[in-house]
Design a protein around this motif. Sequence first.
Motif, PDB file in Angstrom:
ATOM      1  N   GLY A  55      -6.225 -68.794  32.107  1.00 17.87           N
ATOM      2  CA  GLY A  55      -7.230 -68.767  31.051  1.00 17.87           C
ATOM      3  C   GLY A  55      -7.964 -70.081  30.859  1.00 17.87           C
ATOM      4  O   GLY A  55      -8.957 -70.157  30.136  1.00 17.87           O
ATOM      5  N   LYS A  56      -7.523 -71.132  31.546  1.00 19.41           N
ATOM      6  CA  LYS A  56      -8.108 -72.452  31.321  1.00 19.41           C
ATOM      7  C   LYS A  56      -9.553 -72.531  31.821  1.00 19.41           C
ATOM      8  O   LYS A  56     -10.424 -73.059  31.144  1.00 19.41           O
ATOM      9  CB  LYS A  56      -7.253 -73.499  32.049  1.00 19.41           C
ATOM     10  N   TYR A  57      -9.772 -71.995  32.996  1.00 16.13           N
ATOM     11  CA  TYR A  57     -11.103 -72.071  33.605  1.00 16.13           C
ATOM     12  C   TYR A  57     -11.696 -70.664  33.583  1.00 16.13           C
ATOM     13  O   TYR A  57     -11.041 -69.712  34.025  1.00 16.13           O
ATOM     14  CB  TYR A  57     -10.942 -72.598  35.040  1.00 16.13           C
ATOM     15  N   MET A  58     -12.927 -70.529  33.084  1.00 22.39           N
ATOM     16  CA  MET A  58     -13.423 -69.181  32.784  1.00 22.39           C
ATOM     17  C   MET A  58     -14.220 -68.515  33.906  1.00 22.39           C
ATOM     18  O   MET A  58     -14.800 -67.463  33.700  1.00 22.39           O
ATOM     19  CB  MET A  58     -14.230 -69.213  31.501  1.00 22.39           C
ATOM     20  N   CYS A  99     -12.404 -83.688  42.914  1.00 20.41           N
ATOM     21  CA  CYS A  99     -11.796 -83.018  41.741  1.00 20.41           C
ATOM     22  C   CYS A  99     -12.402 -81.631  41.554  1.00 20.41           C
ATOM     23  O   CYS A  99     -13.623 -81.491  41.513  1.00 20.41           O
ATOM     24  CB  CYS A  99     -12.071 -83.838  40.487  1.00 20.41           C
ATOM     25  N   GLY A 100     -11.576 -80.618  41.405  1.00 14.55           N
ATOM     26  CA  GLY A 100     -12.074 -79.248  41.260  1.00 14.55           C
ATOM     27  C   GLY A 100     -12.787 -78.839  42.531  1.00 14.55           C
ATOM     28  O   GLY A 100     -13.957 -78.466  42.533  1.00 14.55           O
ATOM     29  N   THR A 101     -12.058 -78.893  43.630  1.00 14.03           N
ATOM     30  CA  THR A 101     -12.664 -78.790  44.971  1.00 14.03           C
ATOM     31  C   THR A 101     -13.163 -77.381  45.309  1.00 14.03           C
ATOM     32  O   THR A 101     -13.936 -77.199  46.238  1.00 14.03           O
ATOM     33  CB  THR A 101     -11.638 -79.303  46.014  1.00 14.03           C
ATOM     34  N   GLY A 102     -12.743 -76.366  44.551  1.00 14.19           N
ATOM     35  CA  GLY A 102     -13.199 -74.990  44.825  1.00 14.19           C
ATOM     36  C   GLY A 102     -12.743 -74.521  46.193  1.00 14.19           C
ATOM     37  O   GLY A 102     -11.545 -74.558  46.512  1.00 14.19           O
ATOM     38  N   THR A 103     -13.683 -74.118  47.031  1.00 16.63           N
ATOM     39  CA  THR A 103     -13.325 -73.671  48.387  1.00 16.63           C
ATOM     40  C   THR A 103     -13.028 -74.855  49.305  1.00 16.63           C
ATOM     41  O   THR A 103     -12.686 -74.657  50.470  1.00 16.63           O
ATOM     42  CB  THR A 103     -14.466 -72.851  49.019  1.00 16.63           C
ATOM     43  N   VAL A 122      -8.432 -81.296  44.975  1.00 20.08           N
ATOM     44  CA  VAL A 122      -7.507 -80.730  43.977  1.00 20.08           C
ATOM     45  C   VAL A 122      -8.179 -79.587  43.236  1.00 20.08           C
ATOM     46  O   VAL A 122      -9.360 -79.684  42.875  1.00 20.08           O
ATOM     47  CB  VAL A 122      -7.103 -81.813  42.944  1.00 20.08           C
ATOM     48  N   ASP A 123      -7.428 -78.541  42.997  1.00 18.22           N
ATOM     49  CA  ASP A 123      -7.989 -77.417  42.240  1.00 18.22           C
ATOM     50  C   ASP A 123      -6.872 -76.609  41.563  1.00 18.22           C
ATOM     51  O   ASP A 123      -5.728 -76.623  42.017  1.00 18.22           O
ATOM     52  CB  ASP A 123      -8.789 -76.491  43.161  1.00 18.22           C
ATOM     53  N   LEU A 124      -7.251 -75.891  40.513  1.00 14.05           N
ATOM     54  CA  LEU A 124      -6.311 -74.973  39.848  1.00 14.05           C
ATOM     55  C   LEU A 124      -6.000 -73.776  40.740  1.00 14.05           C
ATOM     56  O   LEU A 124      -4.937 -73.180  40.633  1.00 14.05           O
ATOM     57  CB  LEU A 124      -6.952 -74.410  38.557  1.00 14.05           C
ATOM     58  N   SER A 125      -6.955 -73.414  41.596  1.00 16.62           N
ATOM     59  CA  SER A 125      -6.808 -72.212  42.434  1.00 16.62           C
ATOM     60  C   SER A 125      -6.550 -72.581  43.891  1.00 16.62           C
ATOM     61  O   SER A 125      -7.239 -73.450  44.440  1.00 16.62           O
ATOM     62  CB  SER A 125      -8.098 -71.384  42.398  1.00 16.62           C
ATOM     63  N   VAL A 140      -2.786 -78.086  44.570  1.00 24.43           N
ATOM     64  CA  VAL A 140      -3.029 -77.273  43.373  1.00 24.43           C
ATOM     65  C   VAL A 140      -2.522 -78.059  42.178  1.00 24.43           C
ATOM     66  O   VAL A 140      -1.354 -78.447  42.137  1.00 24.43           O
ATOM     67  CB  VAL A 140      -2.301 -75.914  43.482  1.00 24.43           C
ATOM     68  N   ASP A 141      -3.406 -78.309  41.235  1.00 20.47           N
ATOM     69  CA  ASP A 141      -3.006 -79.088  40.061  1.00 20.47           C
ATOM     70  C   ASP A 141      -4.027 -78.908  38.954  1.00 20.47           C
ATOM     71  O   ASP A 141      -5.147 -78.465  39.198  1.00 20.47           O
ATOM     72  CB  ASP A 141      -2.918 -80.580  40.436  1.00 20.47           C
ATOM     73  N   ASP A 142      -3.619 -79.284  37.747  1.00 23.03           N
ATOM     74  CA  ASP A 142      -4.526 -79.278  36.608  1.00 23.03           C
ATOM     75  C   ASP A 142      -4.939 -80.722  36.354  1.00 23.03           C
ATOM     76  O   ASP A 142      -4.112 -81.551  35.956  1.00 23.03           O
ATOM     77  CB  ASP A 142      -3.806 -78.686  35.388  1.00 23.03           C
ATOM     78  N   LEU A 143      -6.190 -81.009  36.571  1.00 23.63           N
ATOM     79  CA  LEU A 143      -6.668 -82.390  36.461  1.00 23.63           C
ATOM     80  C   LEU A 143      -6.681 -82.903  35.025  1.00 23.63           C
ATOM     81  O   LEU A 143      -6.917 -84.080  34.794  1.00 23.63           O
ATOM     82  CB  LEU A 143      -8.077 -82.502  37.064  1.00 23.63           C
ATOM     83  N   GLU A 144      -6.431 -82.041  34.079  1.00 25.00           N
ATOM     84  CA  GLU A 144      -6.352 -82.506  32.684  1.00 25.00           C
ATOM     85  C   GLU A 144      -4.942 -82.941  32.308  1.00 25.00           C
ATOM     86  O   GLU A 144      -4.721 -83.450  31.220  1.00 25.00           O
ATOM     87  CB  GLU A 144      -6.836 -81.415  31.744  1.00 25.00           C
ATOM     88  N   SER A 159     -16.507 -85.410  41.510  1.00 24.05           N
ATOM     89  CA  SER A 159     -16.170 -84.273  40.639  1.00 24.05           C
ATOM     90  C   SER A 159     -17.456 -83.488  40.435  1.00 24.05           C
ATOM     91  O   SER A 159     -18.449 -84.050  39.957  1.00 24.05           O
ATOM     92  CB  SER A 159     -15.644 -84.830  39.310  1.00 24.05           C
ATOM     93  N   ARG A 160     -17.465 -82.210  40.827  1.00 22.21           N
ATOM     94  CA  ARG A 160     -18.733 -81.453  40.741  1.00 22.21           C
ATOM     95  C   ARG A 160     -18.536 -80.105  40.050  1.00 22.21           C
ATOM     96  O   ARG A 160     -17.687 -79.320  40.439  1.00 22.21           O
ATOM     97  CB  ARG A 160     -19.297 -81.255  42.161  1.00 22.21           C
ATOM     98  N   ASN A 161     -19.325 -79.872  39.039  1.00 20.16           N
ATOM     99  CA  ASN A 161     -19.368 -78.583  38.324  1.00 20.16           C
ATOM    100  C   ASN A 161     -17.999 -78.075  37.885  1.00 20.16           C
ATOM    101  O   ASN A 161     -17.627 -76.937  38.141  1.00 20.16           O
ATOM    102  CB  ASN A 161     -20.074 -77.527  39.194  1.00 20.16           C
ATOM    103  N   ILE A 162     -17.313 -78.910  37.178  1.00 22.89           N
ATOM    104  CA  ILE A 162     -15.963 -78.563  36.716  1.00 22.89           C
ATOM    105  C   ILE A 162     -15.978 -78.285  35.203  1.00 22.89           C
ATOM    106  O   ILE A 162     -14.963 -77.972  34.596  1.00 22.89           O
ATOM    107  CB  ILE A 162     -14.991 -79.711  37.081  1.00 22.89           C
ATOM    108  N   ALA A 163     -17.184 -78.349  34.616  1.00 24.81           N
ATOM    109  CA  ALA A 163     -17.287 -78.392  33.153  1.00 24.81           C
ATOM    110  C   ALA A 163     -16.682 -77.205  32.408  1.00 24.81           C
ATOM    111  O   ALA A 163     -16.136 -77.401  31.340  1.00 24.81           O
ATOM    112  CB  ALA A 163     -18.740 -78.553  32.735  1.00 24.81           C
ATOM    113  N   GLN A 164     -16.746 -76.008  32.940  1.00 23.69           N
ATOM    114  CA  GLN A 164     -16.321 -74.865  32.128  1.00 23.69           C
ATOM    115  C   GLN A 164     -14.797 -74.773  32.017  1.00 23.69           C
ATOM    116  O   GLN A 164     -14.232 -73.690  32.058  1.00 23.69           O
ATOM    117  CB  GLN A 164     -16.875 -73.567  32.694  1.00 23.69           C
ATOM    118  N   SER A 165     -14.164 -75.891  31.889  1.00 22.58           N
ATOM    119  CA  SER A 165     -12.718 -75.936  31.811  1.00 22.58           C
ATOM    120  C   SER A 165     -12.266 -77.167  31.048  1.00 22.58           C
ATOM    121  O   SER A 165     -11.271 -77.106  30.318  1.00 22.58           O
ATOM    122  CB  SER A 165     -12.164 -75.962  33.244  1.00 22.58           C
ATOM    123  N   ILE A 166     -12.973 -78.258  31.212  1.00 25.71           N
ATOM    124  CA  ILE A 166     -12.485 -79.535  30.671  1.00 25.71           C
ATOM    125  C   ILE A 166     -12.578 -79.553  29.143  1.00 25.71           C
ATOM    126  O   ILE A 166     -13.642 -79.363  28.567  1.00 25.71           O
ATOM    127  CB  ILE A 166     -13.293 -80.720  31.290  1.00 25.71           C
TER     128      ILE A 166
END
Length: 324
Positions: A55-58, A99-103, A122-125, A140-144, A159-166
């Motif tokens: 639920g952290k990242y939408m 940070c929040g590397t996505g694919t 690093v990424d949540l997924s 896999v990690d939570d950067l917060e 760090s690119r386009n990670i905003a909808q979570s921080i």
Amino acid sequence: MAAAAAMDHLEVSTDDDDSSDYSSSFTQSSTHSITSSIVDYVYENGRRYHRYQEGKYMLPNDEAEQDRLDLYHHHELLTLHGNLYVAILPVKPQRILDCGTGTGIWALDIGEVFPSAEVIGVDLSPIQPEWVVPNVRFEVDDLEMDWTYHPDYFDFIHSRNIAQSIQDWPRYVRQIHTKPGGYIELAETSTRIYSDDESLTGSTLGLYNEKFNKALEIAGLMFPTGETLKKFAKAAGFVDVKVHSIKQPWGSWPKDPEIKRRGIIAAMICTTGLESYGMAPLTRYMGMKPEEVLKMCVNSMVEVDSRKVHAYTILYHVVGRKLE
Ligand SMILES: C[S@@+](CC[C@H](N)C(=O)[O-])C[C@H]1O[C@@H](n2cnc3c(N)ncnc32)[C@H](O)[C@@H]1O
């Protein structure tokens, strides 16, 4: 790219019979060992989301979203004239963090540009490829959460386009500690959609944007602008902090052929992106039904394709150097 030029007024093409016109509808066609909670997924409203820190990242992390992220990477390359970053790095970085590397597409590309560098994404997924070049690896990690990297380890952090979570941006930026003399680059896109004429007013896209931003506000998420990121970077001990702001048009409406090309790709990204960004916030916080969200996204895309709505977002690249 000069920031001022990138933010110039975008001229609208007057050629209704534009041969480069298109319809985006053709696109509709702390490190952890890998435990089951990390590779499990959560499904909601037909989309797949991350399980770890649920639920952290939408935004979703399914195939459709991964394709969108890779297309976005292409769009950034077009925007930055083939470059992976805006920072002017005086020496070749040897340790790079994404940070929040996505694919993982940016991390893999930078690993190719600097083959002697160690690159960590690093990424949540866990959605990155398993077989990668020897100098790139993924975690896999939570950067917060509290970072376990040595403060003097990285010489370039992206760090690119990670905003909808921080949740706590000042803390997030404080944790992005490069070694002295190292560089950061924070790239974020505005959540506000703009138009320089009145074409967004009264449109479905305008309504989507209003509701979307309201949902983020209710969720307590803050989306920093370039200037806010600059403030956070300076407070975290970075100097020579510069903001590069670039208008990102949606659709083929701009007159300038190069900007038009970027607009066409941006519209392709929005074809799935409006749903990716909007579905969870609008259903979770605005009480909308999934089918209402989908209808709103489809109608917004009809407007973008019609070239009558001259919408754009703003891409911020904020670059700074850690004081030596
Ligand atoms: C919009 S995607 C951008 C991916 C990549 N940076 C790019 O530009 O192609 C944001 C990514 O950040 C990841 N993310 C969001 N919050 C995170 C967090 N707290 N820790 C680690 N990754 C996170 C998401 O899982 C997602 O893959």
